[in-house]
Design a protein around this motif. Sequence first.
Motif, mmCIF file in Angstrom:
data_model
loop_
_atom_site.group_PDB
_atom_site.id
_atom_site.type_symbol
_atom_site.label_atom_id
_atom_site.label_comp_id
_atom_site.label_asym_id
_atom_site.label_seq_id
_atom_site.Cartn_x
_atom_site.Cartn_y
_atom_site.Cartn_z
ATOM 1 N N ILE B 233 0.852 -1.196 0.000
ATOM 2 C CA ILE B 233 0.000 0.000 0.000
ATOM 3 C C ILE B 233 0.885 1.243 0.000
ATOM 4 O O ILE B 233 0.690 2.175 -0.782
ATOM 5 N N SER B 234 1.883 1.228 0.863
ATOM 6 C CA SER B 234 2.787 2.373 0.957
ATOM 7 C C SER B 234 3.546 2.576 -0.355
ATOM 8 O O SER B 234 3.668 3.697 -0.862
ATOM 9 N N ARG B 237 1.191 3.893 -3.170
ATOM 10 C CA ARG B 237 0.857 5.310 -2.989
ATOM 11 C C ARG B 237 2.032 6.191 -3.415
ATOM 12 O O ARG B 237 1.850 7.207 -4.083
ATOM 13 N N THR B 240 2.559 5.904 -7.392
ATOM 14 C CA THR B 240 1.459 6.619 -8.061
ATOM 15 C C THR B 240 1.671 8.127 -7.945
ATOM 16 O O THR B 240 1.525 8.868 -8.919
ATOM 17 N N HIS B 241 2.069 8.576 -6.778
ATOM 18 C CA HIS B 241 2.328 10.011 -6.578
ATOM 19 C C HIS B 241 3.460 10.479 -7.498
ATOM 20 O O HIS B 241 3.353 11.520 -8.138
ATOM 21 N N VAL B 247 -4.486 7.804 -6.430
ATOM 22 C CA VAL B 247 -5.190 6.540 -6.195
ATOM 23 C C VAL B 247 -6.688 6.855 -6.115
ATOM 24 O O VAL B 247 -7.082 7.768 -5.389
ATOM 25 N N GLU B 249 -10.405 7.232 -5.072
ATOM 26 C CA GLU B 249 -10.831 7.428 -3.687
ATOM 27 C C GLU B 249 -11.297 6.123 -3.011
ATOM 28 O O GLU B 249 -10.877 5.803 -1.908
ATOM 29 N N ASP B 252 -8.410 3.895 -2.271
ATOM 30 C CA ASP B 252 -7.571 4.475 -1.227
ATOM 31 C C ASP B 252 -8.201 4.261 0.156
ATOM 32 O O ASP B 252 -7.500 3.953 1.119
ATOM 33 N N GLU B 253 -9.520 4.389 0.217
ATOM 34 C CA GLU B 253 -10.222 4.148 1.498
ATOM 35 C C GLU B 253 -10.128 2.685 1.907
ATOM 36 O O GLU B 253 -9.922 2.354 3.070
ATOM 37 N N TRP B 255 -7.750 0.665 1.169
ATOM 38 C CA TRP B 255 -6.392 0.445 1.675
ATOM 39 C C TRP B 255 -6.231 1.005 3.090
ATOM 40 O O TRP B 255 -5.590 0.368 3.931
ATOM 41 N N SER B 256 -6.803 2.172 3.337
ATOM 42 C CA SER B 256 -6.703 2.759 4.681
ATOM 43 C C SER B 256 -7.362 1.847 5.704
ATOM 44 O O SER B 256 -6.829 1.616 6.796
#
Lengths: 274, 274
Positions: B233-234, B237, B240-241, B247, B249, B252-253, B255-256
């Motif tokens: 996940i890290s 992110r 992608t950045h 990512v 939304e 991303d949620e 994954w959070s």
Amino acid sequence: MSTVSKAIELLSWFSAERAQIGLAEFQRLTGRDKATTYRYLCALEETGLLEQDQTTRAYRMGPAVLRFAHVREVTVPRRAGVRLVLPQLAEATGELAHASILQGNSLVALTDHASTRYSARVVLTEPELPLHATGSGHAVLAFGEPALLKATLRKLKRHTQNTATNQADLNKTLQAVRETGFGIGNQTYEEGVYGIGVPLFDSSNSVAGAVAVASVATRMNDESIAIIKCELISAARQITHSWGGVVPEALDELWSDTLLSLSNNKLTRRESNA
Amino acid sequence: MSTVSKAIELLSWFSAERAQIGLAEFQRLTGRDKATTYRYLCALEETGLLEQDQTTRAYRMGPAVLRFAHVREVTVPRRAGVRLVLPQLAEATGELAHASILQGNSLVALTDHASTRYSARVVLTEPELPLHATGSGHAVLAFGEPALLKATLRKLKRHTQNTATNQADLNKTLQAVRETGFGIGNQTYEEGVYGIGVPLFDSSNSVAGAVAVASVATRMNDESIAIIKCELISAARQITHSWGGVVPEALDELWSDTLLSLSNNKLTRRESNA
């Protein structure tokens, strides 16, 4: 210049050759004090326009520019940048204005705009403009990569008796283009058609296409050619700007000199008429 | 937030759907007063980050972003963005970390980094990762365009007895990926190899590739899978950045939530051990 502009201007110092710039180098380049420069860099980093290399602590162009460029490309595609300019070019010259883009080793028509001034006019019928046989092609070859010329030399098809079909003739033509800043296709592709083309540059700072005016050859004279050249320079600068490119300095100076000399001639003609 | 950051933030309101924004709409979107907003817009226009539509008077993304994006791509190519992240992913998991990019309808290995923790480890031998038969491929298919899935369905080659070789099986697999946010290739490409992959997004906001960890299947257990998922996940992110992407939304949620639940499990395990 506002604070915001001054900060954003820092981005202009980056290039392919200058990938990273540290705080001290920014100070040296801009002549600004350390605290101000640092404040600008932090703001640019905060917004993703810059990022800091974790190892060297120097700054480099940030990922946000990729996102913004994508939005630009989707919302203002190349064709749109050209379409704003071609009607003016066609109306001011009374002829067919067209733009083309380089795809691999081929120059392909992108869009055109025809003036309605004359009944006898040029109409584009082929999607591809042979690089060795058109004003647009000559402009692209003269300012393009050597590899493009090399690939073109392999297929010098004769279209008219004016077509350059050997390396020596084509090189001579291209040398003239480099010296004047204009590609001229005087019945080199089709009898009776006279084209003048200038190169277009994109964000990679290489030739990306051409903008040209095509006319019935018998209509060409010093005055009409002068008008076409002036309008082409203006069109090429605008399109190159909208494509995120910059006209190479030497060519831009050549064009500026041309504009100056053409406007002097015009004044001289007016005076001699008076 | 500084004045410079606030001004640059205005650029983030543009998107493919919102190509032009006028002064009044900017005021409405940002809740700032007219004079300040206008001052920001002028500065952005002056630097070429924005330009004004001559007809509508509204603003759109300017040509300078193309030039800046070119510099970014030349100086920090995709591979570079990945290379910064893979060593951490490999060392934290003790396994092979690799990234791949989507080229047409194929997923192609970009670069990898192997941990030296274990003697038995996975080595990438093929340049292409079959979309229907790898964790990376599943991640890309699940979050990619329907056309990509359609093209993949035409060639469901069997690699192992676990490979999904019909539409129903593959759809079931992809549904699980969408629900969990992870592509799992449990010996679907090669016996004994277990891969977990997550999708990567670029500035077009579509799937552009995948980052994955490949391990010897016998080494996989709840704990090693939990560590790999957290690290993936890290990594996703960050990559992608760096590719100028965001990512989506929902993912991303997801994954959070995963990170939260994995760290809760870890706490629970620690407490029960104590």
